[in-house]
Every structure is written in structure tokens, then in C-alpha cells.
Design a protein around this motif. Sequence first.
Motif, PDB file in Angstrom:
ATOM      1  N   TRP A 184       0.841  -1.206   0.000  1.00 18.29           N
ATOM      2  CA  TRP A 184       0.000   0.000   0.000  1.00 18.29           C
ATOM      3  C   TRP A 184       0.871   1.250   0.000  1.00 18.29           C
ATOM      4  O   TRP A 184       0.653   2.177  -0.767  1.00 18.29           O
ATOM      5  CB  TRP A 184      -0.916   0.002   1.221  1.00 18.29           C
ATOM      6  CG  TRP A 184      -1.763   1.241   1.318  1.00 18.29           C
ATOM      7  CD1 TRP A 184      -2.980   1.453   0.734  1.00 18.29           C
ATOM      8  CD2 TRP A 184      -1.452   2.443   2.042  1.00 18.29           C
ATOM      9  NE1 TRP A 184      -3.437   2.717   1.040  1.00 18.29           N
ATOM     10  CE2 TRP A 184      -2.523   3.343   1.835  1.00 18.29           C
ATOM     11  CE3 TRP A 184      -0.379   2.840   2.819  1.00 18.29           C
ATOM     12  CZ2 TRP A 184      -2.540   4.624   2.389  1.00 18.29           C
ATOM     13  CZ3 TRP A 184      -0.397   4.120   3.379  1.00 18.29           C
ATOM     14  CH2 TRP A 184      -1.472   4.993   3.162  1.00 18.29           C
ATOM     15  N   CYS A 241      -3.541  -0.342   5.832  1.00 18.30           N
ATOM     16  CA  CYS A 241      -4.184  -1.173   4.819  1.00 18.30           C
ATOM     17  C   CYS A 241      -4.622  -2.541   5.332  1.00 18.30           C
ATOM     18  O   CYS A 241      -5.767  -2.943   5.093  1.00 18.30           O
ATOM     19  CB  CYS A 241      -3.216  -1.339   3.639  1.00 18.30           C
ATOM     20  SG  CYS A 241      -3.916  -2.213   2.224  1.00 18.30           S
ATOM     21  N   CYS A 249      -9.511   4.518   2.150  1.00 20.50           N
ATOM     22  CA  CYS A 249      -8.057   4.603   2.074  1.00 20.50           C
ATOM     23  C   CYS A 249      -7.596   5.855   2.817  1.00 20.50           C
ATOM     24  O   CYS A 249      -8.153   6.943   2.637  1.00 20.50           O
ATOM     25  CB  CYS A 249      -7.625   4.661   0.607  1.00 20.50           C
ATOM     26  SG  CYS A 249      -5.858   4.926   0.345  1.00 20.50           S
ATOM     27  N   LEU A 256     -11.200   0.631   0.327  1.00 16.23           N
ATOM     28  CA  LEU A 256     -10.239  -0.451   0.138  1.00 16.23           C
ATOM     29  C   LEU A 256     -10.959  -1.746  -0.209  1.00 16.23           C
ATOM     30  O   LEU A 256     -12.042  -2.022   0.287  1.00 16.23           O
ATOM     31  CB  LEU A 256      -9.406  -0.653   1.403  1.00 16.23           C
ATOM     32  CG  LEU A 256      -8.517   0.505   1.851  1.00 16.23           C
ATOM     33  CD1 LEU A 256      -7.756   0.112   3.117  1.00 16.23           C
ATOM     34  CD2 LEU A 256      -7.549   0.935   0.769  1.00 16.23           C
ATOM     35  N   TRP A 268      -6.161  -3.901  -0.397  1.00 15.10           N
ATOM     36  CA  TRP A 268      -5.442  -2.933  -1.214  1.00 15.10           C
ATOM     37  C   TRP A 268      -6.381  -1.825  -1.650  1.00 15.10           C
ATOM     38  O   TRP A 268      -7.608  -1.956  -1.565  1.00 15.10           O
ATOM     39  CB  TRP A 268      -4.796  -3.606  -2.432  1.00 15.10           C
ATOM     40  CG  TRP A 268      -5.753  -3.994  -3.517  1.00 15.10           C
ATOM     41  CD1 TRP A 268      -6.080  -3.303  -4.639  1.00 15.10           C
ATOM     42  CD2 TRP A 268      -6.546  -5.202  -3.579  1.00 15.10           C
ATOM     43  NE1 TRP A 268      -7.008  -3.978  -5.397  1.00 15.10           N
ATOM     44  CE2 TRP A 268      -7.297  -5.144  -4.763  1.00 15.10           C
ATOM     45  CE3 TRP A 268      -6.672  -6.314  -2.735  1.00 15.10           C
ATOM     46  CZ2 TRP A 268      -8.183  -6.159  -5.123  1.00 15.10           C
ATOM     47  CZ3 TRP A 268      -7.549  -7.322  -3.096  1.00 15.10           C
ATOM     48  CH2 TRP A 268      -8.286  -7.243  -4.274  1.00 15.10           C
ATOM     49  N   CYS A 269      -5.801  -0.724  -2.132  1.00 18.41           N
ATOM     50  CA  CYS A 269      -6.579   0.396  -2.648  1.00 18.41           C
ATOM     51  C   CYS A 269      -6.640   0.310  -4.165  1.00 18.41           C
ATOM     52  O   CYS A 269      -5.600   0.325  -4.827  1.00 18.41           O
ATOM     53  CB  CYS A 269      -5.945   1.721  -2.230  1.00 18.41           C
ATOM     54  SG  CYS A 269      -6.801   3.163  -2.927  1.00 18.41           S
ATOM     55  N   GLN A 273      -3.224   1.803  -5.774  1.00 23.51           N
ATOM     56  CA  GLN A 273      -2.421   0.630  -6.132  1.00 23.51           C
ATOM     57  C   GLN A 273      -2.891   0.036  -7.462  1.00 23.51           C
ATOM     58  O   GLN A 273      -2.974  -1.189  -7.610  1.00 23.51           O
ATOM     59  CB  GLN A 273      -2.496  -0.421  -5.021  1.00 23.51           C
ATOM     60  CG  GLN A 273      -1.868   0.027  -3.706  1.00 23.51           C
ATOM     61  CD  GLN A 273      -2.148  -0.917  -2.561  1.00 23.51           C
ATOM     62  OE1 GLN A 273      -3.018  -0.663  -1.739  1.00 23.51           O
ATOM     63  NE2 GLN A 273      -1.396  -2.013  -2.484  1.00 23.51           N
TER      64      GLN A 273
END
Length: 276
Positions: A184, A241, A249, A256, A268-269, A273
Motif C-alpha cells: 500500500w 491497509c 483509504c 479499500l 489494497w486500494c 495501487q
Amino acid sequence: MPELPEVETIRRQLVDRLTDRQILDAWSFPSPKFSAAPAAVGATVADVTRRGKYLLVPLRRDDAPPTQELIVHLGMTGRLAVTDRSVDRIEGEPHLRAWWSLGDGSVLTFHDVRRFGRIAVVDLGDHRSLPTLAALGPEPDSEEFTAEHLRRRVNSGSRRIKTVLLSQRVVAGVGNIYADEALWRAGVDPRARHLSRAAAARLRDAIRDVLSEGVDNGGTTLRDYVDADGSPGRNQHHLDCYGRAGRPCHRCGTELRGAVVDARSTSWCPDCQRRR
């Protein structure tokens, strides 16, 4: 499972309590995972070191240099502690898997609820009986762990980046929590299978940073982990994260996402990401 920051926290707490103490007696739970504990009897602790998620305790006999190592892997729920209580008072405790009585009257104990931990006594540096330890990649703060090393190892195969990090063969000590945090922070999709030079540099730095911060915070306690004093870590209050799927996020506000990636829960974003 305790990762590098949790194991390093415990190492720092144990080194002064154990170094130069002779091991007078020992006991192990009747399982091959723990049965090696008594093999350390008669030796004196020369130091307490760490390699990845393993604690390494060099052992010397008489005044000679160390010739053996006591190796402890905490598994999922392992806990090491030093107590002043007598062996008679700790025997029979739930989940006690090994103890070592020391020359100063204290006792080193190892409790493990789920029994995924491991104890070994080997010749110094001979890790053939512990293949994961023998095959560990470089320590995150070592000169060998360069961005180019990371990029080449990721790009040499077809596995997802997060899975490569968790293998321990590219860098030692990174587990699920700190992999999510580092990816992240570096803006790298955990499902990607390729790293650019720029992304590899960001990720190398992020791995070092999140692990260092984890150590500074005494590790991450989400369920079972406590340090050698029985205290929980504090790093769970600083996660950006890991375990936050469905929440905004901290960097961009996007929700997320979460999924199972190669059998490991992953957050994860989708904006920060993005795969590139």
C-alpha cells in the motif's frame, strides 16, 4: 503469525536476560516439534540473535566459542517468556511446550496454543534440518536487499508480487500484515506479477520502513501476540491497509478492497495501487 517486528521485539527483551546464563535443565512436550529442547542442557547462552522470523540462540560449552544453536520459531501462537517462578509452579500450565531452567534461578518458557511452533538444537550455522531457514533471503536492512535484487526476483517468475514477498526467499521476515502495509505504501498492486525499477525502489524502501516502524511499536497484536513481558504490541493502531477492506483509504479516500490472493487474505486500494 509473528513476523519480523514481533520476533525482533522479543529478541531485544531476551538478549540481556539470557546471555551468559547456563542452561541447567530442560523439558519438552512429547512432540517432535519441541523434543529437541533438552539438548541445550549444560550449555551457556552466548547471545540471542534473529534471522527472519527465527530466534537463534548460540550456545557455548565451558569457555569455548559457540558450537551449537538453539532455534525457536514461534509459529502462529508461540510465546517466549522468562519467569522467576520455579519449575514446580509452571509445570502443568496450559499450552506449555518447553522450559529451560537457568543458572540464575529463572526459567525460560515456551507456550504455544496451536502447536505450529518449532524448537531445534543444531550445530552452529547448520540449518539443513530447517529448510525454510536455510533458504531465507536477505534481511530487509542488509546491503544485499537492493531494489534491483527485488525487481529481478519478482520479474524472474510468474507469481504475484505479494506471494513472492511471503515466500521468505526474496526478503526475510515479511508476513501478511507487513506485506499489505508495504505494498500500500509503495502504491503496488499485490496481484501484479511485474515490478518496474521505480516501483521496486519504492517497495524496497516501504518494506524497510513498515518493518522498522513495527519494531518501534513493539509489534502488531491482532489476536494472540504478546511480547516476552506479556504485553501486546501497539502497531495495530497504525495500520493503513491490512484488515481494512471496506474502509476508506487513508491516502485517497477510496474504499479499500479485500480478496483472497494465493490463499492469503489481502487488502489494497484500487486507486492508489492500480496495476501499471
